[in-house]
Scaffold this active site. Structure first.
Site, mmCIF file in Angstrom:
data_model
loop_
_atom_site.group_PDB
_atom_site.id
_atom_site.type_symbol
_atom_site.label_atom_id
_atom_site.label_comp_id
_atom_site.label_asym_id
_atom_site.label_seq_id
_atom_site.Cartn_x
_atom_site.Cartn_y
_atom_site.Cartn_z
ATOM 1 N N ARG A 1 -2.117 -6.068 -8.244
ATOM 2 C CA ARG A 1 -0.915 -6.849 -7.957
ATOM 3 C C ARG A 1 -0.694 -7.924 -9.007
ATOM 4 O O ARG A 1 0.422 -8.238 -9.381
ATOM 5 C CB ARG A 1 -1.043 -7.514 -6.583
ATOM 6 C CG ARG A 1 -1.016 -6.547 -5.441
ATOM 7 C CD ARG A 1 -1.516 -7.165 -4.181
ATOM 8 N NE ARG A 1 -2.919 -7.552 -4.316
ATOM 9 C CZ ARG A 1 -3.693 -7.915 -3.314
ATOM 10 N NH1 ARG A 1 -3.210 -7.983 -2.093
ATOM 11 N NH2 ARG A 1 -4.955 -8.241 -3.522
ATOM 12 N N HIS B 1 0.844 -1.204 0.000
ATOM 13 C CA HIS B 1 0.000 0.000 0.000
ATOM 14 C C HIS B 1 0.880 1.254 0.000
ATOM 15 O O HIS B 1 0.633 2.207 -0.744
ATOM 16 C CB HIS B 1 -0.861 0.061 1.268
ATOM 17 C CG HIS B 1 -1.889 -1.025 1.418
ATOM 18 N ND1 HIS B 1 -2.017 -1.764 2.575
ATOM 19 C CD2 HIS B 1 -2.851 -1.482 0.580
ATOM 20 C CE1 HIS B 1 -3.012 -2.612 2.443
ATOM 21 N NE2 HIS B 1 -3.532 -2.476 1.236
ATOM 22 N N SER C 1 -3.173 -7.773 3.209
ATOM 23 C CA SER C 1 -3.392 -7.612 4.651
ATOM 24 C C SER C 1 -3.763 -8.947 5.282
ATOM 25 O O SER C 1 -3.377 -9.249 6.413
ATOM 26 C CB SER C 1 -4.485 -6.583 4.909
ATOM 27 O OG SER C 1 -4.086 -5.332 4.411
ATOM 28 N N LYS D 1 -17.294 -6.064 7.825
ATOM 29 C CA LYS D 1 -16.118 -6.816 7.354
ATOM 30 C C LYS D 1 -15.329 -7.414 8.511
ATOM 31 O O LYS D 1 -14.326 -8.072 8.298
ATOM 32 C CB LYS D 1 -15.208 -5.890 6.538
ATOM 33 C CG LYS D 1 -15.662 -5.706 5.093
ATOM 34 C CD LYS D 1 -14.504 -5.214 4.228
ATOM 35 C CE LYS D 1 -14.817 -5.318 2.746
ATOM 36 N NZ LYS D 1 -13.676 -4.907 1.922
HETATM 37 O O1 PNS Z 1 -9.046 -2.948 0.486
HETATM 38 P P1 PNS Z 1 -10.349 -3.414 -0.083
HETATM 39 O O2 PNS Z 1 -11.164 -4.102 0.978
HETATM 40 O O3 PNS Z 1 -10.178 -4.235 -1.326
HETATM 41 O O4 PNS Z 1 -11.150 -2.070 -0.512
HETATM 42 C C1 PNS Z 1 -12.437 -2.154 -1.065
HETATM 43 C C2 PNS Z 1 -13.100 -0.769 -1.144
HETATM 44 C C3 PNS Z 1 -13.089 -0.086 0.219
HETATM 45 C C4 PNS Z 1 -12.362 0.097 -2.132
HETATM 46 C C5 PNS Z 1 -14.549 -0.970 -1.657
HETATM 47 O O5 PNS Z 1 -15.154 -1.960 -0.887
HETATM 48 C C6 PNS Z 1 -15.396 0.288 -1.582
HETATM 49 O O6 PNS Z 1 -15.147 1.243 -2.277
HETATM 50 N N1 PNS Z 1 -16.422 0.270 -0.698
HETATM 51 C C7 PNS Z 1 -17.316 1.390 -0.506
HETATM 52 C C8 PNS Z 1 -18.736 1.020 -0.889
HETATM 53 C C9 PNS Z 1 -19.000 1.271 -2.374
HETATM 54 O O7 PNS Z 1 -18.828 2.377 -2.870
HETATM 55 N N2 PNS Z 1 -19.466 0.211 -3.093
HETATM 56 C C10 PNS Z 1 -19.886 0.292 -4.481
HETATM 57 C C11 PNS Z 1 -18.754 0.445 -5.475
HETATM 58 S S1 PNS Z 1 -17.733 -0.927 -5.634
#
Ligand code: PNS
Length: 172
Positions: free
Chosen positions: A98, A25, A136, A49
């Protein structure tokens, strides 16, 4: 002489769970810094989560890790990412890719975000090869089983993992 008109700040958002932040990150954040006036690391606040670390803990670890970068700010958000981006006045979301295995889910998220707000663009950036296998989830697993995480996470994260998961390690 008239004041030159200032163009609006160019802001990029780097969203994620960051539970916890690792060097992959941080590598992406460092690569973003020269490209935008401001980089906002956006930590998702979603207790569904079941994160290991609270949002406050994650914000603290990330803020410490990026403290050398004055143009980087760390915030939490809940709800839709595109709404948070509207609130910030940001149009660019950056996600790390990645490996090919990340692509499908990232592609879905990018298209959904575009559907929700056609003004939002998703950019994909690749971390340094040495970090391309980091996640993570693996960080937490390896720590809990007593593996060495030196060079993979900031030192402060190892300390926090020790406080939170030390008891798991002790009966290994
Ligand atoms: O590190 P992660 O868990 O892969 O991140 C995922 C994240 C936070 C980017 C994604 O879950 C997110 O944007 N969540 C917010 C809710 C949202 O907007 N959902 C609809 C679009 S995908």
């Amino acid at each position: 002489m008239p004041e030159p008109t200032r163009s609006p700040k160019r802001i990029a958002v780097y969203p994620g769970s960051f539970d916890p932040i690792h060097n992959g990150h941080l590598d992406i954040i460092q690569r973003m810094i020269p490209g935008w006036d401001e980089v906002v690391v956006a930590v998702l606040n979603n207790e569904k989560k079941k994160p290991l670390f609270s949002v406050a803990e994650r914000l603290e670890m990330i803020r410490e890790a990026v403290s050398d970068h004055p143009t980087c700010r760390v915030e939490s958000f809940s709800g839709l990412l595109v709404d948070f981006m509207d609130h910030l006045g940001a149009r660019v979301v950056v996600r790390g890719l990645r490996a090919v295995s990340d692509f499908e889910v990232e592609f879905q998220m990018a298209l959904m975000n575009r559907r929700l707000n056609p003004g939002v663009e998703t950019l994909f950036m690749t971390p340094r090869e040495d970090y391309s296998y980091l996640s993570s989830r693996l960080i937490k697993e390896v720590f809990s089983l007593g593996g060495d995480l030196d060079g993979l996470v900031p030192a402060a994260v190892i300390g926090r993992l020790g406080q939170r998961m030390g008891s798991l390690r002790s009966w290994r």
